[in-house]
Design a protein around this motif. Structure first.
Motif, mmCIF file in Angstrom:
data_model
loop_
_atom_site.group_PDB
_atom_site.id
_atom_site.type_symbol
_atom_site.label_atom_id
_atom_site.label_comp_id
_atom_site.label_asym_id
_atom_site.label_seq_id
_atom_site.Cartn_x
_atom_site.Cartn_y
_atom_site.Cartn_z
ATOM 1 N N ARG A 425 0.839 -1.201 0.000
ATOM 2 C CA ARG A 425 0.000 0.000 0.000
ATOM 3 C C ARG A 425 0.878 1.256 0.000
ATOM 4 N NH1 ARG A 425 -5.797 -0.701 0.505
ATOM 5 N NH2 ARG A 425 -6.133 -2.908 0.958
ATOM 6 N N GLY A 426 0.267 2.398 -0.287
ATOM 7 C CA GLY A 426 1.006 3.648 -0.346
ATOM 8 C C GLY A 426 1.300 4.226 1.024
ATOM 9 N N PRO A 427 2.149 5.268 1.070
ATOM 10 C CA PRO A 427 2.532 5.880 2.350
ATOM 11 C C PRO A 427 1.342 6.435 3.130
ATOM 12 C CG PRO A 427 4.046 6.542 0.618
ATOM 13 C CD PRO A 427 2.924 5.814 -0.058
ATOM 14 N N TRP A 428 0.378 7.085 2.440
ATOM 15 C CA TRP A 428 -0.748 7.672 3.157
ATOM 16 C C TRP A 428 -1.590 6.604 3.834
ATOM 17 C CZ3 TRP A 428 -1.980 11.996 5.269
ATOM 18 C CH2 TRP A 428 -3.311 12.277 5.613
ATOM 19 N N TRP A 429 -1.829 5.481 3.151
ATOM 20 C CA TRP A 429 -2.605 4.395 3.761
ATOM 21 C C TRP A 429 -1.872 3.843 4.974
ATOM 22 C CZ3 TRP A 429 -1.944 -0.726 4.924
ATOM 23 C CH2 TRP A 429 -3.105 -1.487 5.203
ATOM 24 N N ASN A 430 -0.581 3.629 4.842
ATOM 25 C CA ASN A 430 0.197 3.074 5.953
ATOM 26 C C ASN A 430 0.298 4.042 7.127
ATOM 27 O OD1 ASN A 430 1.653 0.307 5.432
ATOM 28 N ND2 ASN A 430 1.600 1.366 3.453
ATOM 29 N N GLY A 431 0.275 5.341 6.840
ATOM 30 C CA GLY A 431 0.401 6.315 7.910
ATOM 31 C C GLY A 431 -0.709 6.250 8.932
ATOM 32 N N ASP A 432 -1.863 5.685 8.560
ATOM 33 C CA ASP A 432 -2.977 5.588 9.500
ATOM 34 C C ASP A 432 -3.477 4.167 9.667
ATOM 35 O OD1 ASP A 432 -4.574 7.089 11.289
ATOM 36 O OD2 ASP A 432 -6.286 6.926 9.946
ATOM 37 N N SER A 433 -2.732 3.200 9.106
ATOM 38 C CA SER A 433 -3.107 1.803 9.315
ATOM 39 C C SER A 433 -2.730 1.393 10.740
ATOM 40 C CB SER A 433 -2.395 0.919 8.296
ATOM 41 O OG SER A 433 -2.907 -0.385 8.327
ATOM 42 N N LEU A 434 -3.170 0.217 11.163
ATOM 43 C CA LEU A 434 -3.035 -0.149 12.568
ATOM 44 C C LEU A 434 -1.587 -0.221 13.042
ATOM 45 C CD1 LEU A 434 -5.784 -2.930 12.820
ATOM 46 C CD2 LEU A 434 -5.917 -0.567 13.599
ATOM 47 N N HIS A 435 -0.673 -0.667 12.172
ATOM 48 C CA HIS A 435 0.686 -0.891 12.639
ATOM 49 C C HIS A 435 1.424 0.408 12.955
ATOM 50 C CE1 HIS A 435 0.605 -0.827 8.217
ATOM 51 N NE2 HIS A 435 1.772 -0.184 8.290
ATOM 52 N N MET A 436 1.222 1.480 12.164
ATOM 53 C CA MET A 436 1.946 2.726 12.409
ATOM 54 C C MET A 436 1.459 3.466 13.665
ATOM 55 S SD MET A 436 4.524 3.227 10.433
ATOM 56 C CE MET A 436 4.878 4.975 10.222
ATOM 57 N N PRO A 437 0.137 3.655 13.879
ATOM 58 C CA PRO A 437 -0.291 4.257 15.144
ATOM 59 C C PRO A 437 0.097 3.422 16.360
ATOM 60 C CG PRO A 437 -2.056 4.403 13.527
ATOM 61 C CD PRO A 437 -1.006 3.507 12.938
ATOM 62 N N ALA A 438 0.146 2.068 16.196
ATOM 63 C CA ALA A 438 0.561 1.236 17.322
ATOM 64 C C ALA A 438 2.035 1.455 17.658
ATOM 65 C CB ALA A 438 0.304 -0.234 16.999
ATOM 66 N N ALA A 439 2.861 1.586 16.618
ATOM 67 C CA ALA A 439 4.293 1.795 16.837
ATOM 68 C C ALA A 439 4.607 3.234 17.225
ATOM 69 C CB ALA A 439 5.063 1.411 15.575
ATOM 70 N N PRO A 441 2.401 6.066 18.639
ATOM 71 C CA PRO A 441 1.178 6.679 19.164
ATOM 72 C C PRO A 441 1.435 8.144 19.557
ATOM 73 C CG PRO A 441 2.220 5.372 20.862
ATOM 74 C CD PRO A 441 3.038 5.162 19.622
ATOM 75 N N LYS A 442 0.396 8.774 20.062
ATOM 76 C CA LYS A 442 0.520 10.177 20.473
ATOM 77 C C LYS A 442 1.621 10.359 21.512
ATOM 78 C CE LYS A 442 -2.026 13.995 22.643
ATOM 79 N NZ LYS A 442 -0.994 14.223 23.680
ATOM 80 N N SER A 443 1.731 9.434 22.452
ATOM 81 C CA SER A 443 2.753 9.563 23.499
ATOM 82 C C SER A 443 4.160 9.604 22.907
ATOM 83 C CB SER A 443 2.634 8.408 24.497
ATOM 84 O OG SER A 443 2.763 7.156 23.836
ATOM 85 N N TRP A 444 4.380 8.876 21.796
ATOM 86 C CA TRP A 444 5.701 8.893 21.144
ATOM 87 C C TRP A 444 5.976 10.277 20.569
ATOM 88 C CZ3 TRP A 444 7.740 9.729 16.278
ATOM 89 C CH2 TRP A 444 9.039 9.282 16.058
ATOM 90 N N PHE A 445 4.971 10.878 19.942
ATOM 91 C CA PHE A 445 5.156 12.223 19.387
ATOM 92 C C PHE A 445 5.318 13.260 20.498
ATOM 93 C CE2 PHE A 445 3.241 10.160 15.662
ATOM 94 C CZ PHE A 445 4.104 10.597 14.674
ATOM 95 N N ASP A 446 4.637 13.036 21.643
ATOM 96 C CA ASP A 446 4.833 13.929 22.785
ATOM 97 C C ASP A 446 6.293 13.899 23.240
ATOM 98 O OD1 ASP A 446 2.180 14.634 22.743
ATOM 99 O OD2 ASP A 446 1.585 13.241 24.334
ATOM 100 N N ARG A 447 6.862 12.713 23.282
ATOM 101 C CA ARG A 447 8.271 12.603 23.688
ATOM 102 C C ARG A 447 9.199 13.259 22.662
ATOM 103 N NH1 ARG A 447 6.468 7.388 25.069
ATOM 104 N NH2 ARG A 447 7.450 6.471 23.210
#
Length: 464
Positions: A425-439, A441-447
């Motif tokens: 799949r393309g980058p946009w699909w992967n950016g919101d698929s289950l594996h990327m938010p799981a790896a 998450p918001k807490s990672w971006f907060d850090r």
């Protein structure tokens, strides 16, 4: 700046053909006569207050803090102090003699969000300094006449106060708004009418002549200066004050009619109780502006509508009986477009650097929109931004084994990482698929230090 241009600032005046003459020539006779009149003991001495040392120091600090581009002479803010040290005595003398002639302003056109362009006139830094000094002396003279419902560019007033006032009018039951857009307001100001209003308070003819010269200073584009017979282009410190002076008659008319209104720069909203009242007010005020102030209302951009169908200073309101402030949709779209531009530039940069570039934009945006009471827009923007950043990561990784390795480093299991990496799949699909938010998450971006719009708004709310 070359020395000849520096001398021109201090000691020249325009002749009838737009050339420069020395103060001793015939072209300066009128100005010298006016200056001589001002030396009489009973004559007003406002210009002395303008060039007084403490006033000029305050103006200098303000101009430097506002930053800004150079004018037609190329002199920058960095070079302003040494230029003044060398030439201020002559400039001051020319101002006191009523012989100072401003240079033309540099024409700059910037696109408007709704289409079209806004014309700015960028004065030279020396003229910005003098205009700021004038503004500091003139503002206290005119401030008592201005309406309590005018919020733009006045001491102790700001856009947030205007937005809160608008919400309070809707809460009172004024659930229709007459949204007036003055067509090219700053370009259509009538010089004679404006100067007549300024002269009601200002008796010093040197100051009046200087203001008139600033109004008539040529607008330079492509090396050619065109004369101006109307308008006061945005870009100089005097323009907001002069616009308030001109519109004082409008304030008084609205207050005489008992209307609730908010005005900021060229945005004016009048709040009424019914559509019929709104149509009547719109017609009456449009006629008043044309007859009294020679100003035209833009019929296409003006409307009588529900407040929640319009925007005011980037905000709108909800339809509830106790309305809530919300971010208007066009404002949200403009913010998203700025983020897109920043991310396009950052495709070859590390995510840390991209976040560092994004954060100032996000902080400024949230600082302005901290009054919003509808959080869903902030949640959507936060989620969309994290989606964009995950997409950026996926695109940068390129190869399947790189993607699997990075997913595992982020905490994803080996099996799941290898199942996700080669999905095709393309980058946009992967950016919101289950594996990327799981790896990630918001807490990672907060850090990582990414500014959260919703968290920032909550901090502003807790402080207020």
């Amino acid at each position: 700046m070359r020395a000849d241009k520096a001398e021109a600032y201090a000691s020249t005046a325009h002749d009838g053909e737009g050339k420069r003459n020395l103060p001793g020539s015939g072209a300066g006779a009128e100005a010298r006569a006016a200056a001589a009149e001002q030396t009489k003991p009973e004559a007003p001495r406002l210009m002395e207050a303008v060039v007084e040392r403490s006033n000029m120091l305050g103006a200098y600090e303000r101009v430097v803090s506002n930053e800004g581009a150079p004018g037609v002479d190329g002199l920058t803010l960095v070079g302003l102090k040494p230029w003044l040290q060398a030439h201020w005595a002559k400039v001051r003398q020319a101002l006191l003699a009523g012989e100072y002639m401003p240079l033309a302003v540099r024409k700059v056109e910037i696109p408007k969000p709704q289409g079209g362009v806004r014309t700015l006139g960028i004065p030279t830094v020396v003229d910005r300094l003098i205009q700021q000094a004038l503004q500091q002396v003139l503002q206290p003279l005119f401030e008592p006449e201005f309406s309590e419902s005018s919020y733009g560019f006045r001491p102790g007033r700001n856009a947030h106060q205007a937005v809160k006032a608008a919400r309070s009018y809707v809460a009172e039951g004024k659930r229709w708004v007459v949204d007036l857009d003055l067509e090219r307001f700053f370009d259509r100001v009538n010089h004679d009418g404006l100067m007549a209003r300024v002269a009601h308070k200002v008796r010093d003819r040197r100051v009046l002549k200087l203001i008139r010269r600033y109004l008539e200073a040529g607008l330079m584009a492509g090396g050619v200066a065109s004369a101006r017979t109307e308008g006061t282009p945005q870009g100089g410190p005097l323009s907001p004050l002069l616009s308030d002076i001109l519109l004082t008659d409008l304030y008084r008319e609205l207050e005489k009619r008992g209307h609730r209104f908010c005005r900021y720069a060229d945005d004016c909203n009048i709040y009424v109780g019914s559509m019929r009242s709104g149509q009547r007010v719109r017609a009456a005020i449009t006629a008043f502006l044309k007859r009294r102030l020679k100003l035209k209302v833009n019929a296409e951009k003006s409307a009588v509508a529900r407040p929640w169908q319009r925007k005011f200073l980037g905000y709108s309101v909800t339809w509830h009986r106790q309305p809530k402030l919300r971010i208007a949709e066009p404002s949200r779209q403009r913010s998203a477009e700025k983020v897109r531009k920043t991310l396009r530039v950052g495709r070859g940069q590390s995510l840390k650097r991209v976040i560092e570039n994004l954060n100032p934009l996000l902080r400024r945006w949230m600082s302005y929109f901290r009054l919003t009471e509808v959080k869903s827009v902030l949640e959507e923007l936060d989620g969309w931004l994290r989606h964009k950043l995950r997409t950026l990561l996926w695109r940068q990784w390129k190869r399947n084994h790189t993607r699997a390795r990075n997913l595992m480093r982020a905490g994803l299991g080996e099996v799941r990482a290898w199942q996700s990496a080669p999905n095709g799949r393309g980058p946009w699909w992967n950016g919101d698929s289950l594996h990327m938010p799981a790896a990630f998450p918001k807490s990672w971006f907060d850090r990582m230090g990414l500014v959260s719009l919703l968290d920032t708004q909550r901090r502003f709310s807790s402080v207020s």
